[in-house]
Design a protein around this motif. Sequence first.
Motif, PDB file in Angstrom:
ATOM      1  N   HIS A 186     -11.258 -53.914  44.609  1.00 50.71           N
ATOM      2  CA  HIS A 186     -12.468 -54.597  44.753  1.00 50.71           C
ATOM      3  C   HIS A 186     -13.434 -54.233  43.465  1.00 50.71           C
ATOM      4  CE1 HIS A 186     -11.195 -55.622  48.911  1.00 50.71           C
ATOM      5  NE2 HIS A 186     -11.378 -54.250  49.044  1.00 50.71           N
ATOM      6  N   ILE A 187     -12.854 -53.384  42.534  1.00 47.86           N
ATOM      7  CA  ILE A 187     -13.568 -53.075  41.461  1.00 47.86           C
ATOM      8  C   ILE A 187     -12.554 -53.331  40.145  1.00 47.86           C
ATOM      9  CG2 ILE A 187     -15.221 -51.491  42.834  1.00 47.86           C
ATOM     10  CD1 ILE A 187     -13.358 -49.092  41.236  1.00 47.86           C
ATOM     11  N   ILE A 188     -13.325 -53.288  38.892  1.00 43.83           N
ATOM     12  CA  ILE A 188     -12.469 -53.309  37.551  1.00 43.83           C
ATOM     13  C   ILE A 188     -12.517 -51.708  37.333  1.00 43.83           C
ATOM     14  CG2 ILE A 188     -12.340 -54.101  35.168  1.00 43.83           C
ATOM     15  CD1 ILE A 188     -13.537 -56.597  36.193  1.00 43.83           C
ATOM     16  N   PRO A 189     -11.621 -50.995  37.666  1.00 39.67           N
ATOM     17  CA  PRO A 189     -11.767 -49.476  37.704  1.00 39.67           C
ATOM     18  C   PRO A 189     -12.004 -49.096  36.167  1.00 39.67           C
ATOM     19  CG  PRO A 189      -9.845 -50.064  38.789  1.00 39.67           C
ATOM     20  CD  PRO A 189     -10.371 -51.294  38.103  1.00 39.67           C
ATOM     21  N   CYS A 190     -13.240 -48.334  36.099  1.00 41.31           N
ATOM     22  CA  CYS A 190     -13.557 -47.649  34.729  1.00 41.31           C
ATOM     23  C   CYS A 190     -13.881 -48.877  33.741  1.00 41.31           C
ATOM     24  CB  CYS A 190     -12.519 -46.944  34.216  1.00 41.31           C
ATOM     25  SG  CYS A 190     -12.346 -45.424  35.312  1.00 41.31           S
ATOM     26  N   GLY A 191     -14.016 -49.933  34.340  1.00 39.89           N
ATOM     27  CA  GLY A 191     -14.236 -51.133  33.400  1.00 39.89           C
ATOM     28  C   GLY A 191     -13.248 -51.615  32.561  1.00 39.89           C
ATOM     29  N   ILE A 192     -12.161 -51.209  32.911  1.00 39.86           N
ATOM     30  CA  ILE A 192     -10.772 -51.384  31.957  1.00 39.86           C
ATOM     31  C   ILE A 192     -10.063 -52.444  32.543  1.00 39.86           C
ATOM     32  CG2 ILE A 192      -8.844 -50.438  30.829  1.00 39.86           C
ATOM     33  CD1 ILE A 192     -10.199 -47.649  30.961  1.00 39.86           C
ATOM     34  N   ARG A 193      -9.794 -53.744  32.068  1.00 39.33           N
ATOM     35  CA  ARG A 193      -9.236 -54.482  32.771  1.00 39.33           C
ATOM     36  C   ARG A 193      -7.631 -54.565  32.308  1.00 39.33           C
ATOM     37  NH1 ARG A 193     -12.206 -58.829  34.630  1.00 39.33           N
ATOM     38  NH2 ARG A 193     -14.374 -58.949  34.288  1.00 39.33           N
ATOM     39  N   GLY A 194      -6.794 -55.146  33.207  1.00 35.59           N
ATOM     40  CA  GLY A 194      -5.652 -55.036  32.905  1.00 35.59           C
ATOM     41  C   GLY A 194      -4.687 -53.641  33.055  1.00 35.59           C
ATOM     42  N   LYS A 195      -5.113 -52.929  33.543  1.00 34.29           N
ATOM     43  CA  LYS A 195      -4.788 -51.502  33.822  1.00 34.29           C
ATOM     44  C   LYS A 195      -4.720 -50.985  35.199  1.00 34.29           C
ATOM     45  CE  LYS A 195      -4.233 -49.623  29.261  1.00 34.29           C
ATOM     46  NZ  LYS A 195      -4.808 -48.685  28.283  1.00 34.29           N
ATOM     47  N   ALA A 196      -3.564 -50.568  35.890  1.00 31.16           N
ATOM     48  CA  ALA A 196      -3.774 -50.233  37.339  1.00 31.16           C
ATOM     49  C   ALA A 196      -4.189 -48.622  37.455  1.00 31.16           C
ATOM     50  CB  ALA A 196      -2.318 -50.388  37.734  1.00 31.16           C
ATOM     51  N   VAL A 197      -4.382 -48.670  38.796  1.00 27.37           N
ATOM     52  CA  VAL A 197      -4.592 -47.091  39.237  1.00 27.37           C
ATOM     53  C   VAL A 197      -3.519 -46.700  40.348  1.00 27.37           C
ATOM     54  CG1 VAL A 197      -6.175 -45.947  40.539  1.00 27.37           C
ATOM     55  CG2 VAL A 197      -7.081 -47.621  39.067  1.00 27.37           C
ATOM     56  N   THR A 198      -3.344 -45.454  40.034  1.00 32.17           N
ATOM     57  CA  THR A 198      -2.254 -44.875  40.915  1.00 32.17           C
ATOM     58  C   THR A 198      -2.714 -43.650  41.525  1.00 32.17           C
ATOM     59  OG1 THR A 198      -0.038 -44.598  40.806  1.00 32.17           O
ATOM     60  CG2 THR A 198      -0.795 -43.687  39.131  1.00 32.17           C
ATOM     61  N   SER A 199      -1.624 -42.985  42.508  1.00 32.05           N
ATOM     62  CA  SER A 199      -1.864 -41.822  43.203  1.00 32.05           C
ATOM     63  C   SER A 199      -0.696 -40.967  42.958  1.00 32.05           C
ATOM     64  CB  SER A 199      -2.361 -42.027  44.570  1.00 32.05           C
ATOM     65  OG  SER A 199      -1.308 -42.781  45.103  1.00 32.05           O
ATOM     66  N   MET A 200      -0.846 -39.697  43.630  1.00 33.51           N
ATOM     67  CA  MET A 200       0.356 -38.938  43.477  1.00 33.51           C
ATOM     68  C   MET A 200       1.500 -39.430  44.593  1.00 33.51           C
ATOM     69  SD  MET A 200      -1.272 -34.975  43.179  1.00 33.51           S
ATOM     70  CE  MET A 200       0.297 -34.277  43.395  1.00 33.51           C
ATOM     71  N   GLU A 201       0.831 -39.894  45.713  1.00 31.65           N
ATOM     72  CA  GLU A 201       1.610 -40.370  47.103  1.00 31.65           C
ATOM     73  C   GLU A 201       2.216 -41.490  46.286  1.00 31.65           C
ATOM     74  OE1 GLU A 201       1.134 -42.241  51.259  1.00 31.65           O
ATOM     75  OE2 GLU A 201      -0.525 -41.899  50.266  1.00 31.65           O
ATOM     76  N   ALA A 202       1.736 -42.625  45.576  1.00 28.90           N
ATOM     77  CA  ALA A 202       2.483 -43.691  45.335  1.00 28.90           C
ATOM     78  C   ALA A 202       3.650 -43.344  44.110  1.00 28.90           C
ATOM     79  CB  ALA A 202       1.311 -44.803  44.753  1.00 28.90           C
ATOM     80  N   GLU A 203       3.246 -42.416  43.537  1.00 28.00           N
ATOM     81  CA  GLU A 203       4.289 -42.159  42.463  1.00 28.00           C
ATOM     82  C   GLU A 203       5.731 -41.034  43.249  1.00 28.00           C
ATOM     83  OE1 GLU A 203       4.281 -43.101  39.192  1.00 28.00           O
ATOM     84  OE2 GLU A 203       2.470 -44.181  39.831  1.00 28.00           O
TER      85      GLU A 203
END
Length: 234
Positions: A186-203
């Motif tokens: 629901h956001i554009i994380p850190c205002g950076i388009r086209g790059k994903a966010v991850t977590s330790m759990e996901a990795e």
Amino acid sequence: MNQVLFKDLGSMDYKDAWDYQNELFQGIIDIKLSNRKKEIKELSSNYFLFTEHPPVYTLGKSGDLSNLLLNEEQLKQKGISFYKSNRGGDITFHGPEQIVGYPIIDLEEFKPDIRWYMRNLEEVIIRTIAHYGLKGTRSDGETGVWLDVGTPFARKICALGVRTSRWVTMHGFALNVNTNLGYFDHIIPCGIRGKAVTSMEAELNKKTPTQEVKLLINKYFEEVFEAQLVADKF
């Protein structure tokens, strides 16, 4: 070796934690200003706080509100708070099972260099996730800790955003441990388009106890900043 008073606040509303940071932050600045007029200088304390926040989006002072993709009513329906913060950076999310670290320290007692400070915060997280076999790196021009930089699969696992005044710091980092990544849709994380966010759990394809990760962060904070953390009831 500098002593840093450490406290885990547990789960705390973002605004309450912000107010508490401000109290400690202003206390250090007040002592510094007062010391200018004194022959015998009063020592100020340095602090390091851990907390987790209920779901909240925060927008940095240079951030673009259009990077929040929900309106006020939608935020209310989803039970997510929103604050405009005085930290650097753009928009990010804080929520359960994300470790938020707030160092409130006088850099003149360490090294008066903001770039050095930011790189050190990143280094603490890089060493922490390396313990689990994750190779975190920096991305040129983009703060935080990333995985697979330079590939189409670059993704951020830890966001950074700080404020400094008279070399005193506040705000800090947010490491996604077992964070619900759906909130980042629901956001554009850190205002950076086209790059994903991850977590330790996901990795890692499994949950990691946040308390275990906190202990590692503390260990590497002491190493990187050449400091001694002291648990305190401040």
